[in-house]
Design an enzyme around this catalytic site. Structure first.
Site, short mmCIF file in Angstrom:
data_model
loop_
_atom_site.label_atom_id
_atom_site.label_comp_id
_atom_site.label_asym_id
_atom_site.label_seq_id
_atom_site.Cartn_x
_atom_site.Cartn_y
_atom_site.Cartn_z
CE1 TYR A 60 -3.96 2.20 1.00
CE2 TYR A 60 -2.27 3.42 2.17
CZ TYR A 60 -3.54 3.34 1.65
OH TYR A 60 -4.40 4.41 1.78
N GLY A 61 0.72 2.09 -0.98
CA GLY A 61 1.56 3.28 -1.09
C GLY A 61 0.78 4.50 -0.66
N GLY A 62 0.18 5.17 -1.65
CA GLY A 62 -0.56 6.38 -1.34
C GLY A 62 -2.06 6.16 -1.28
CB THR B 139 0.40 2.04 -11.51
OG1 THR B 139 1.00 3.28 -11.11
CG2 THR B 139 -0.23 1.36 -10.34
NE ARG B 140 4.36 0.68 -18.65
CZ ARG B 140 5.60 0.59 -19.08
NH1 ARG B 140 6.45 -0.21 -18.48
NH2 ARG B 140 5.99 1.28 -20.12
CB THR C 236 1.08 -9.21 -9.06
OG1 THR C 236 1.95 -8.77 -10.11
CG2 THR C 236 -0.28 -8.58 -9.25
CE1 TYR D 40 -6.36 11.29 -16.59
CE2 TYR D 40 -8.55 11.72 -15.75
CZ TYR D 40 -7.26 11.30 -15.54
OH TYR D 40 -6.87 10.87 -14.31
#
Lengths: 696, 660
Positions: free
Chosen positions: B237-239, B318-319, B372, B580
């Protein structure tokens, strides 16, 4: 299944608003033609459309990346300069492009007003359909797809849309109407050569032209999915070229959706009825052009009854194609490059085109005269020519048929009880009503001195009969599915549902050039046939069995007799091909030979149908055989040569076995025939299958 | 604009190059005066100061620290009071919405929209146009509220399934951990609509059973070893800013799930000024990384929209892509070296060569692995001297087609500014609605004049025009030259320069939109954004078709009011662009709005793929877009990824089930 559901939906929807038809001529008769032509015309166009002038459109086409790419490619292949190929392209475009001008639309409106008021008692249009169209035009590019039964319908859509303040369409037309082409061009027609062949540049220009119109929503695009005017007034198997082109912008995602609007035009009486019959019989006819048509004496004095234009519910290509297209195929190739559609896409387009034609059929109005034609064709010809058919017999039968047609869910144009006598009067060129009897008109040529030869007599008779046939054809689509089931029951004498179904499929397969069957819907077609026959009390359907009811014999026999001419015609031509020594034949030779053979048989009384004389039937048989791979086209040359294909013997063997089992009485016959089959080729095989059916 | 608040700029070192922060001060024109050697000197000085007097902080409540970490930390560490993310995130952040607890949109007593708090430029301001925009766009109404559950009900959280043996050994390592319900719930979700919607309704599904806070790489090694030994499921878990359901605990997981929160691994370990690289612990969040580097006169230039909260490790996993990628590159261009702890051991390269031909780049197994395969612990990434000058700009185009053509031309000439974004008409209006109250009559008069000029004099249709926002960065002279080049190109496509203010507001929109969603959700409006990348020739088609599809799907699904369906082109590449989409609708009258929302989003994704768009440009796949992976990368491709997973993590210790 989904398509079918939609389709049924549209059919019931159109039934519902049957009452909504409005006679648009009524108002025209009250106002002046000039006033009408000069009315303000301010339609609401497609909202995403940039306003393009004709020259902008042509410029966009010539400068398109796709065309430039092809031009370079051709220049490279042929060694000529890019400029030269470009010039060729712009010449092609010039020959092709329309030049829609409001002034000429007004002129057209003025002229058509005069002509229509003279020719027709009324022109009925369903307002509901027009309203839906008006809505659809603002939302996405719209493709109008009418059926084509007469030259008259060429501009009828434009005329109606002009009347109701809807953007007038650009219309794809065959090049042959070039005499007044300039005028039509200014009314929105653009021209496509009949035989494009492998002219790569022409294809490219056409593709880009059509697609630019669709992509930009320039104007509604109108084209005939059947490709030609139907000479037989029967729906033609759709041509896929235009359909492919028109849908591709959607497949490539260049537009969000494309709206397809099937339009059914039905006539009480077709302007060129006798010309059509002559044409089908191969009789030399006056040069085919609208001017020629109008010059024909008295055409404008005649009464042609009413015309119905039924605008179908707008169909969304997106909705219809959902799940049928693999989009990723379009993702890996630049979109301005030519791309061959995959088999999947082609199947989808084919299915869609058939669906459109079926929707047109469902939307058309059956006239009482079509019903009478069905009945008259089932009456012995001698009765019709000599004793005459008793009027009350005909009317009783027609009323019976009317009930059947309504049971089958068709749309009928039956204003009042007087309609039967008035329709007979309207068709005085085919029948006349004398002393309570109905006779077929036999055209006596007063200029002729010598008595007619028997062959000439047959031809003369054939003209009238084929006219009758074409009016019957207008109603055929209502009966064809139950008709095929009735035929299957008649031939197989079987009651097992699965056996009947496989025979039903076989017949559909053989006759799929003759009638419109939506590919992949055999099961639904069969179910529909079963339920219709059950509904009219002809059969009882259980889980496994289809039992003929006593009360249903009349219906079944009517239906079976309705399709009998087709069976007879096909059988005759198969027989002709069997008996030929040579395995190779040309189309030029095939048509007259079959005609001669048929004439002989008609004279000897062995053949009861005149339809085999029609070049349309003959061509359909050839196409059917080619589709079944029983004959193959030898080479693309001036004379079309065909050869029998031996490769598929084993494939058809299976079907053959099945019929031996089904019809044990004919086993002996088949064994003997089998010996001959060894010598014959696949063609013979296929023919004999059919033959054995009739023996049974 | 930043120079509006010169008084607040005394602490030059705290400048973060974002227009958001009031304390992020002197970035724009007023900083342009300082020449580069001067800046260099300041930076050097600052670095020495930092190196000299910054001590390892005394972490009162965390207690024991691993000895190795301490030893490492002693050399170069930065004060942790200045770190954004505490272990207990709930102290400063919302538990059921976006961002800081003190910052939110609300309608005040006068019915005017207002943004609370002090952190952002917009904070404390009245936004007069927002209410009307919301009412007219969504048919929303202030009378119809859908308030969220005010506090987290701990009893709704399932008691943790603890692996006692694991816990026992974990305790002995001294690594802090917690199984407090709030801590666990905080790490059970990202920011997908359905996740936030459920939290607002007080619904809580499967949450991690334990949260651990490693302090350094070696802590992670120990945790992973223990997890393997005791067969515990680990979820890095990062942000917590995922929008791909990547943090959702797989409901089928029966093992104890341990959330490995990297937020305390947030130090810059060293800065290499010769090679212009920095070695950073992967848990650092974007704003801290940028601020700390700024203090040394450097920046990474990596600014994803989520940079306030998202972490370096998350970017790698997540690139990620940043707004200013045109100058600095995306994460894959920025990363020089990665250290990742996997069940099979630690993977890293032996050197920091700028490019290698040593078979397929193993970094590319790590980048995009979405947690993963293991935990990214340390990253060496490129840094750049801070830009001397920054300038915003905007261009108005008569329609979206012209705008796209202009962006394409800019990309063709490879002269894209640090950021160039093209908003469609709906988004332009949205941006307009977010204009804070103007104090002076003169400004509003000027606005009126501008509007008159564009719509009446130039004949732009207010319902078709669209706006491109620009951000230039670099030497002052070059920026001005660059600016001219871009405006010249824009002029060829009918573009009119529309001022810095419009540009700046455009970028502000990016940061506050997530807060705005929470406001929407208070009034029956739900929405989300999603992205794709697509070749240039399909940009227009994909925008049109996806927007139309959203509208049509909403109609079909019984949504009562037309949805907001809008897009912008946010990145340009040589061969395509990143697009987007924003999509939101009023869900009054729907019994299961989230389901409808998901159906529409699913359809929109199908439409994107059908139009030649990619599954994701930078959000990642997670669990939300897994179903399309096979068609995206082919069966063989799936097999390749699977076999890597099978080798690296045969027991599925990293069992978040993302991606594959």
């Amino acid at each position: 299944r989904q398509g079918r559901a939609l389709f049924n939906d549209s059919a019931t929807a159109s039934l519902k608003d049957e009452e909504e038809f409005t006679d648009i001529l009524e108002e025209r008769r009250r106002t002046t033609d000039l006033g009408y032509a000069l009315r303000t015309f301010n339609p609401q166009p497609y909202k995403g459309a940039p306003t393009l002038s004709t020259s902008d459109l042509n410029k966009a086409v010539l400068e398109s990346q796709y065309l430039c790419y092809i031009i370079k490619e051709i220049a490279m292949e042929t060694g000529s300069s890019v400029e030269k190929v470009k010039e060729d392209a712009s010449r092609i475009l010039k020959e092709m492009s329309h030049n829609l001008q409001l002034g000429f639309i007004r002129l057209m409106g003025y002229t058509l007003n005069k002509v229509f008021k003279r020719l027709y008692r009324s022109i009925y249009v369903n307002m509901e359909g027009l309203n839906m169209l008006q809505q659809a035009i603002q939302e996405s590019p719209v493709i109008l797809i009418p059926n084509h039964r007469s030259y008259v319908d060429f501009l009828i859509i434009s005329y109606i849309l002009f009347t109701y303040d809807i953007p007038v369409p650009v219309i794809a037309a065959g090049i042959h109407v070039a005499i007044i082409g300039g005028l039509l061009r200014r009314s929105g027609a653009f021209y496509i050569r009949r035989a494009i062949g492998s002219d790569k540049l022409y294809w490219a220009v056409l593709l880009e032209y059509v697609q630019t119109i669709v992509r930009t929503g320039y104007a509604p695009l109108e084209f005939y999915v059947e490709g030609f005017r139907s000479r037989t007034l029967k729906s033609l198997v759709p041509k896929l070229g235009m359909m492919d082109m028109v849908l591709e912008p959607y497949f490539k995602g260049e537009v969000f959706d494309i709206t397809l609007v099937p339009i059914s035009i039905s006539y009480d009486r077709v302007l060129e009825e006798s010309l059509l019959a002559l044409e089908l019989l191969g009789v030399p006819r006056p040069k085919e052009s609208i001017t020629g048509l109008f010059k024909a004496s008295g055409v404008l004095q005649e009464d042609y009854g009413c015309m119905h234009v039924n605008f179908g519910r707008p169909l969304s290509a997106r909705q219809l194609c959902e799940g049928k297209i693999n989009w990723s195929e379009y993702n890996l190739i630049p979109r301005n490059l030519p791309q061959r559609p995959t088999a999947e896409t082609q199947d989808c387009v084919n299915w869609l085109a058939h669906l459109i034609v079926r929707t047109q059929e469902e939307g058309s109005l059956i006239s009482p005269w079509s019903l009478m034609a069905c009945l008259l064709l089932q009456t012995p010809f001698t009765t019709l020519t000599e004793e005459g058919l008793q009027w009350h017999q005909l009317t009783e039968k027609t009323l019976w048929l009317r009930k059947l047609v309504l049971d089958f869910g068709a749309r009928l144009n039956w204003p009042d009880s007087e309609v039967m006598s008035s329709t007979v009067a309207l068709h005085h060129s085919i029948v006349h009503h004398k002393e309570d009897r109905i006779y077929l008109v036999q055209d006596e040529d007063p200029a002729r001195q010598d008595p007619l030869s028997p062959e000439e007599g047959v031809m003369r008779m054939a003209v009238v009969v084929l006219m009758l046939v074409s009016y019957r054809n207008q109603a055929l689509h209502v009966f064809v599915r139950p008709g095929i089931l009735a035929t299957a029951i008649h031939i197989t004498k079987n009651t097992r549902k699965d056996e009947l179904f496989s025979f039903f499929c076989f017949l559909q397969d053989v006759f799929s050039n003759e009638f419109i069957f939506i590919p992949g819907s055999a099961v639904q077609d069969f179910e529909e046939a079963c339920s219709l026959l059950q509904k009219c009390g002809a059969v009882h359907i259980s889980q496994q069995e289809v039992t003929v009811l006593e009360t249903g014999l009349e219906v079944l026999s009517f239906l079976q007799k309705l399709l009998q001419p087709f069976l007879d015609s096909y059988q005759l031509m198969f027989r002709y091909l069997c008996e030929k020594e040579d395995h190779v034949f040309t189309e030029e030779q095939f048509l007259p030979d079959v005609r001669n053979l048929a004439t002989k048989l008609i004279l000897s009384g062995d053949l009861r149908t005149f339809e085999v004389l029609s070049s349309d039937t003959q061509k359909n048989v050839l196409s059917a055989l080619r589709r079944l791979e029983a004959v193959t086209k030898l080479r693309v040359s001036q004379q079309k040569e065909y050869k029998v294909n031996k490769a598929a013997v084993s494939r058809t063997g299976d079907i053959l076995c099945k019929f031996i089992c089904d019809i044990p009485v004919t086993i002996k016959f088949f064994l003997c025939v089998l010996r001959i089959i060894i010598y014959f080729t696949l063609l013979s095989l296929n023919i004999l299958i059919i033959k054995c059916l009739y023996c049974g | 604009m930043c120079h509006t608040f010169p008084a607040l700029t005394s602490d030059r070192s705290s400048r973060i190059c974002s227009l958001l922060y009031k304390h992020g001060s002197s970035m724009a024109s007023n900083s342009s005066g300082s020449d580069s050697s001067d800046r260099q000197r300041i930076a050097q000085q600052r670095l020495s100061v930092i190196a000299g007097h910054l001590q390892r902080p005394v972490e009162g409540n965390s207690g024991i620290l691993a000895a190795e970490c301490k030893a490492q930390g002693d050399k170069l560490d930065v004060s942790s009071e200045r770190r954004t993310v505490p272990r207990r995130r709930q102290e400063i952040m919302k538990w059921n919405g976006w961002g800081y607890s003190d910052s939110k949109f609300l309608y005040n007593k006068k019915g005017q929209a207002e943004f609370t708090g002090k952190r952002y430029r917009l904070s404390g301001m009245i936004i007069p146009g927002l209410r009307e925009w919301m009412e007219s766009t969504f048919g929303a109404n202030l009378q119809h509220k859908t308030p969220a559950a005010p506090i987290l009900n701990s009893s709704a959280v399932q008691p943790p399934t603890l692996n006692e043996a694991f816990l026992k050994e974990l305790k002995s390592t001294g690594i802090p951990f917690s199984h407090d319900a709030e801590d666990r719930v905080f790490r059970s979700h990202g920011h997908c609509l359905h996740e936030i919607f459920a939290l607002r309704e007080g619904k809580i599904g499967r949450v991690p059973d334990l949260v651990v806070w490693p302090n350094c790489h070696n802590d992670v090694v120990k945790i992973v070893e223990l997890a393997c030994k005791h067969n515990v499921c680990l979820m890095p878990y990062g942000g917590g800013t995922s929008v791909s359901s990547a943090l959702e605990c797989p409901p089928e997981e029966t093992r104890s799930i341990v959330s490995l929160d990297t937020s305390q691994m947030n130090r810059i370990l060293w800065i290499d000024e010769k090679n212009l690289t920095a070695h950073v612990e992967a848990g650092i969040v974007g704003q801290d990384l940028e601020r700390l580097l700024n203090e040394s006169g450097y920046c990474t230039g990596h600014e994803p929209d989520s940079m306030e909260f998202s972490s370096l490790g998350g970017w790698v996993a997540t690139r990620a892509s940043g707004m200013k990628k045109n100058i600095y590159g995306n994460i894959e261009d920025l990363v020089v070296h990665i250290k990742m702890v996997t069940p099979q051991g630690v993977i890293e390269k032996s050197c920091q060569g700028p490019r290698m031909s040593t078979g397929p780049d193993v970094h590319h197994f790590i980048m995009g692995s979405e947690g993963t395969l293991g935990v990214v612990t340390e990253v060496t990434m490129k840094i750049r001297p801070m830009p001397e000058y920054q300038k915003y700009g905007s261009v108005v185009f008569p329609n979206f087609e012209m705008g796209v053509a202009c962006l394409r031309e800019v990309a063709r000439q490879r002269c894209a500014p640090a950021s160039i974004r093209l908003m469609d008409n709906e988004q332009f209006k949205f941006g307009h609605a977010l204009k804070p109250q103007v104090s002076s009559i003169f400004t509003s008069f000027l606005d009126g004049l501008k509007k008159f000029y564009i719509t009446k004099f130039k004949g732009f249709d207010p319902n078709r025009l669209c706006v491109a926002t620009l951000l230039f960065e670099g030497d002052r002279e070059k920026v001005l030259q660059h600016e001219k080049q871009v405006y010249d190109i824009a002029a060829k496509f009918g573009g009119l320069a529309a001022g810095e203010d419009n540009g700046q507001r455009g970028y502000m929109l990016t940061f506050v939109i997530a807060y705005l969603r929470d406001l929407g959700m208070d009034y029956y409006v739900i929405g989300e954004s999603f992205e794709t990348s697509v070749p240039w020739d399909r940009v227009l088609d994909i925008c049109r078709n996806v927007k139309a599809r959203i509208v049509r799907e909403c109609k079909d699904k019984g949504v009562q009011f037309p949805p907001l369906s809008t897009c912008r082109v946010t990145q340009t590449y040589d061969a395509g662009a990143c697009v987007y989409f924003y999509f939101a609708f009023n869900y009054r009258g729907l019994s299961d709005p989230v389901h409808v929302y998901e159906q529409v989003e699913h359809a929109a994704r199908e439409e994107i793929l059908a139009n030649g768009g990619s599954l994701s440009h930078h959000h990642g796949v997670g669990k939300l877009r897994k179903e399309w992976m096979r068609e995206t990368i082919s069966s063989v491709g799936m097999g390749m990824l699977k076999s890597v997973k099978d080798y690296v993590d045969p027991n599925n210790i990293f069992g978040n089930r993302n991606l594959l």
